[in-house]
Scaffold this motif. Structure first.
Motif, PDB file in Angstrom:
ATOM      1  N   SER A 159      -7.681  21.767  -0.740  1.00  0.00           N
ATOM      2  CA  SER A 159      -6.813  21.437  -1.876  1.00  0.00           C
ATOM      3  C   SER A 159      -5.730  20.450  -1.459  1.00  0.00           C
ATOM      4  CB  SER A 159      -6.169  22.712  -2.437  1.00  0.00           C
ATOM      5  OG  SER A 159      -5.349  23.347  -1.475  1.00  0.00           O
ATOM      6  N   THR A 160      -5.216  20.595  -0.231  1.00  0.00           N
ATOM      7  CA  THR A 160      -4.198  19.668   0.254  1.00  0.00           C
ATOM      8  C   THR A 160      -4.768  18.275   0.458  1.00  0.00           C
ATOM      9  OG1 THR A 160      -2.968  21.444   1.332  1.00  0.00           O
ATOM     10  CG2 THR A 160      -2.533  19.212   2.099  1.00  0.00           C
ATOM     11  N   ILE A 161      -5.979  18.184   0.956  1.00  0.00           N
ATOM     12  CA  ILE A 161      -6.629  16.881   1.116  1.00  0.00           C
ATOM     13  C   ILE A 161      -6.688  16.150  -0.224  1.00  0.00           C
ATOM     14  CG2 ILE A 161      -8.874  15.778   1.538  1.00  0.00           C
ATOM     15  CD1 ILE A 161      -9.300  17.783   3.805  1.00  0.00           C
ATOM     16  N   CYS A 162      -7.050  16.868  -1.281  1.00  0.00           N
ATOM     17  CA  CYS A 162      -7.135  16.259  -2.612  1.00  0.00           C
ATOM     18  C   CYS A 162      -5.746  15.958  -3.181  1.00  0.00           C
ATOM     19  CB  CYS A 162      -7.889  17.192  -3.559  1.00  0.00           C
ATOM     20  SG  CYS A 162      -9.608  17.502  -3.098  1.00  0.00           S
ATOM     21  N   GLY A 163      -4.846  16.934  -3.108  1.00  0.00           N
ATOM     22  CA  GLY A 163      -3.512  16.754  -3.674  1.00  0.00           C
ATOM     23  C   GLY A 163      -2.709  15.669  -2.986  1.00  0.00           C
ATOM     24  N   GLU A 164      -2.741  15.654  -1.657  1.00  0.00           N
ATOM     25  CA  GLU A 164      -1.981  14.647  -0.916  1.00  0.00           C
ATOM     26  C   GLU A 164      -2.574  13.254  -1.095  1.00  0.00           C
ATOM     27  OE1 GLU A 164       0.807  14.910   0.242  1.00  0.00           O
ATOM     28  OE2 GLU A 164       1.179  16.825   1.230  1.00  0.00           O
ATOM     29  N   LEU A 165      -3.888  13.173  -1.300  1.00  0.00           N
ATOM     30  CA  LEU A 165      -4.505  11.872  -1.566  1.00  0.00           C
ATOM     31  C   LEU A 165      -3.952  11.283  -2.857  1.00  0.00           C
ATOM     32  CD1 LEU A 165      -6.582   9.681  -0.857  1.00  0.00           C
ATOM     33  CD2 LEU A 165      -8.292  11.018  -2.129  1.00  0.00           C
ATOM     34  N   VAL A 166      -3.877  12.100  -3.889  1.00  0.00           N
ATOM     35  CA  VAL A 166      -3.314  11.655  -5.168  1.00  0.00           C
ATOM     36  C   VAL A 166      -1.833  11.331  -5.007  1.00  0.00           C
ATOM     37  CG1 VAL A 166      -2.755  12.382  -7.525  1.00  0.00           C
ATOM     38  CG2 VAL A 166      -4.987  12.934  -6.548  1.00  0.00           C
ATOM     39  N   ASP A 167      -1.099  12.207  -4.333  1.00  0.00           N
ATOM     40  CA  ASP A 167       0.341  12.031  -4.142  1.00  0.00           C
ATOM     41  C   ASP A 167       0.656  10.741  -3.397  1.00  0.00           C
ATOM     42  OD1 ASP A 167       2.924  12.362  -2.474  1.00  0.00           O
ATOM     43  OD2 ASP A 167       3.096  14.000  -3.909  1.00  0.00           O
ATOM     44  N   SER A 168       0.041  10.552  -2.230  1.00  0.00           N
ATOM     45  CA  SER A 168       0.331   9.368  -1.403  1.00  0.00           C
ATOM     46  C   SER A 168      -0.087   8.083  -2.099  1.00  0.00           C
ATOM     47  CB  SER A 168      -0.378   9.491  -0.048  1.00  0.00           C
ATOM     48  OG  SER A 168       0.110  10.593   0.688  1.00  0.00           O
ATOM     49  N   SER A 169      -1.251   8.092  -2.729  1.00  0.00           N
ATOM     50  CA  SER A 169      -1.741   6.884  -3.400  1.00  0.00           C
ATOM     51  C   SER A 169      -0.825   6.471  -4.537  1.00  0.00           C
ATOM     52  CB  SER A 169      -3.166   7.118  -3.922  1.00  0.00           C
ATOM     53  OG  SER A 169      -4.048   7.446  -2.871  1.00  0.00           O
ATOM     54  N   LEU A 170      -0.486   7.424  -5.392  1.00  0.00           N
ATOM     55  CA  LEU A 170       0.363   7.104  -6.547  1.00  0.00           C
ATOM     56  C   LEU A 170       1.744   6.633  -6.114  1.00  0.00           C
ATOM     57  CD1 LEU A 170      -0.431   9.912  -9.140  1.00  0.00           C
ATOM     58  CD2 LEU A 170      -0.945   7.487  -9.321  1.00  0.00           C
ATOM     59  N   PHE A 171       2.348   7.342  -5.148  1.00  0.00           N
ATOM     60  CA  PHE A 171       3.713   6.992  -4.758  1.00  0.00           C
ATOM     61  C   PHE A 171       3.797   5.568  -4.230  1.00  0.00           C
ATOM     62  CE2 PHE A 171       6.930   6.577  -1.403  1.00  0.00           C
ATOM     63  CZ  PHE A 171       8.064   6.718  -2.186  1.00  0.00           C
ATOM     64  N   TYR A 172       2.955   5.205  -3.289  1.00  0.00           N
ATOM     65  CA  TYR A 172       3.086   3.886  -2.668  1.00  0.00           C
ATOM     66  C   TYR A 172       2.663   2.762  -3.604  1.00  0.00           C
ATOM     67  CZ  TYR A 172       4.436   6.042   1.650  1.00  0.00           C
ATOM     68  OH  TYR A 172       5.138   6.750   2.590  1.00  0.00           O
ATOM     69  N   ILE A 173       1.680   3.027  -4.453  1.00  0.00           N
ATOM     70  CA  ILE A 173       1.273   1.995  -5.413  1.00  0.00           C
ATOM     71  C   ILE A 173       2.387   1.752  -6.428  1.00  0.00           C
ATOM     72  CG2 ILE A 173      -0.307   1.490  -7.313  1.00  0.00           C
ATOM     73  CD1 ILE A 173      -2.500   2.874  -5.669  1.00  0.00           C
ATOM     74  N   ILE A 174       2.959   2.843  -6.968  1.00  0.00           N
ATOM     75  CA  ILE A 174       4.029   2.696  -7.966  1.00  0.00           C
ATOM     76  C   ILE A 174       5.286   2.098  -7.337  1.00  0.00           C
ATOM     77  CG2 ILE A 174       5.584   3.947  -9.517  1.00  0.00           C
ATOM     78  CD1 ILE A 174       3.316   5.969  -9.968  1.00  0.00           C
ATOM     79  N   ALA A 175       5.651   2.570  -6.153  1.00  0.00           N
ATOM     80  CA  ALA A 175       6.931   2.188  -5.552  1.00  0.00           C
ATOM     81  C   ALA A 175       6.902   0.830  -4.864  1.00  0.00           C
ATOM     82  CB  ALA A 175       7.376   3.264  -4.561  1.00  0.00           C
ATOM     83  N   PHE A 176       5.760   0.442  -4.247  1.00  0.00           N
ATOM     84  CA  PHE A 176       5.799  -0.713  -3.350  1.00  0.00           C
ATOM     85  C   PHE A 176       4.727  -1.773  -3.596  1.00  0.00           C
ATOM     86  CE2 PHE A 176       7.629   2.847  -0.839  1.00  0.00           C
ATOM     87  CZ  PHE A 176       8.922   2.339  -0.728  1.00  0.00           C
ATOM     88  N   TYR A 177       3.816  -1.540  -4.558  1.00  0.00           N
ATOM     89  CA  TYR A 177       2.795  -2.560  -4.803  1.00  0.00           C
ATOM     90  C   TYR A 177       3.449  -3.847  -5.312  1.00  0.00           C
ATOM     91  CZ  TYR A 177      -1.315  -4.976  -6.586  1.00  0.00           C
ATOM     92  OH  TYR A 177      -2.282  -5.907  -6.824  1.00  0.00           O
ATOM     93  N   GLY A 178       3.105  -4.956  -4.707  1.00  0.00           N
ATOM     94  CA  GLY A 178       3.698  -6.242  -5.074  1.00  0.00           C
ATOM     95  C   GLY A 178       4.957  -6.555  -4.296  1.00  0.00           C
ATOM     96  N   ILE A 179       5.519  -5.533  -3.610  1.00  0.00           N
ATOM     97  CA  ILE A 179       6.695  -5.732  -2.763  1.00  0.00           C
ATOM     98  C   ILE A 179       6.257  -5.840  -1.308  1.00  0.00           C
ATOM     99  CG2 ILE A 179       8.884  -4.723  -1.980  1.00  0.00           C
ATOM    100  CD1 ILE A 179       9.066  -3.311  -4.666  1.00  0.00           C
ATOM    101  N   TRP A 180       5.433  -4.899  -0.874  1.00  0.00           N
ATOM    102  CA  TRP A 180       4.832  -4.967   0.451  1.00  0.00           C
ATOM    103  C   TRP A 180       3.513  -5.732   0.356  1.00  0.00           C
ATOM    104  CZ3 TRP A 180       5.173   0.840   2.338  1.00  0.00           C
ATOM    105  CH2 TRP A 180       6.517   1.187   2.502  1.00  0.00           C
ATOM    106  N   SER A 181       3.060  -6.234   1.489  1.00  0.00           N
ATOM    107  CA  SER A 181       1.728  -6.842   1.536  1.00  0.00           C
ATOM    108  C   SER A 181       0.687  -5.736   1.366  1.00  0.00           C
ATOM    109  CB  SER A 181       1.510  -7.551   2.872  1.00  0.00           C
ATOM    110  OG  SER A 181       1.449  -6.613   3.937  1.00  0.00           O
ATOM    111  N   ASP A 182      -0.495  -6.124   0.898  1.00  0.00           N
ATOM    112  CA  ASP A 182      -1.543  -5.129   0.690  1.00  0.00           C
ATOM    113  C   ASP A 182      -1.887  -4.411   1.997  1.00  0.00           C
ATOM    114  OD1 ASP A 182      -1.584  -5.887  -1.922  1.00  0.00           O
ATOM    115  OD2 ASP A 182      -3.451  -7.043  -1.793  1.00  0.00           O
TER     116      ASP A 182
END
Length: 236
Positions: A159-182
């Motif tokens: 469950s943590t593998i699934c939950g943290e995958l969603v958590d980490s992906s959403l956070f960095y995409i929302i917070a830093f996409y277009g600011i950091w390099s891909d």
């Protein structure tokens, strides 16, 4: 009138611990970037909050395993509300004009540095927590039924593998996409994901002890066979 939630001895304490860890890891550790050298990955830069934020997922696992998805859902909403209030309070406090003495003017700059998160980071943090926590709870509840309550480690880690995958992906995409390099975005995202899920593996013996203690003391081992899994219900 006694409800299905209030009859438990330790449920409120677990909820309080969950919200405390959630707030502290987002407010205290998030502003500091730390470094660690890992095998194969080399030197990795990460937010210091990552050392403690995964503990909230351990509490989520414990809550769902012992009390069921519905009662964990109430805790997730409590954590969500606490995060939103903390963000609102930060905005209000930082927007106030500091007193005109040198100490308060300098103190304002420190407050801005620690608590002055951009709107994107706040949005990313709150959204990622809400989505990731519900995925974690849902997967564990379903796996418990599929495994007939056996092999707890498969549920907590899976469950943590699934939950943290969603958590980490959403956070960095929302917070830093277009600011950091891909490349930087993906590298940091993967490093954070590995560190967070690794915590769950390391803490598995502790999770076993807490779950066994609570099941024994609460006389509860809930199975979500007839549960409404909508995240928007508050009824346990």
């Amino acid at each position: 009138m006694t409800t299905s939630v209030s009859r438990y001895k330790y449920y409120d304490f677990v909820m309080a611990a969950f919200v405390t860890v959630l707030l502290c890891s987002n407010l205290i550790g998030a502003a500091k970037a730390a470094q660690v050298t890992l095998p194969l990955l080399g030197t990795v830069t990460f937010g210091a909050g990552v050392l403690f934020f995964p503990i909230s997922y351990i509490f989520g696992d414990v809550l769902t395993e012992v009390y069921g998805y519905g009662r964990d859902r109430r805790v997730i909403w409590a954590g969500f509300g606490a995060l939103v209030f903390a963000a609102l309070m930060s905005v209000v406090v930082l927007s106030l004009t500091p007193a005109a003495d040198p100490f308060n003017r300098e103190y304002q700059t420190h407050l801005d540095a620690v608590f002055g998160n951009t709107p994107r980071i706040i949005l990313g943090s709150v959204t990622a927590f809400w989505c990731g926590s519900f995925v974690n709870s849902y997967v564990l509840a379903k796996m418990k039924i599929a495994t007939s309550g056996k092999y707890l480690w498969t549920r907590t880690i899976g469950s943590t593998i699934c939950g943290e995958l969603v958590d980490s992906s959403l956070f960095y995409i929302i917070a830093f996409y277009g600011i950091w390099s891909d490349k930087q975005l993906v590298t940091v995202m993967i490093a954070q994901y590995i560190l967070k899920t690794g915590w769950e593996v390391v803490m598995t013996p502790f999770t076993y002890k807490v779950v066994a203690f609570l099941k024994r003391k609460e006389n509860e081992d809930y199975y979500d066979r007839d549960t409404n899994f909508s995240p928007f219900k508050l009824r346990a």
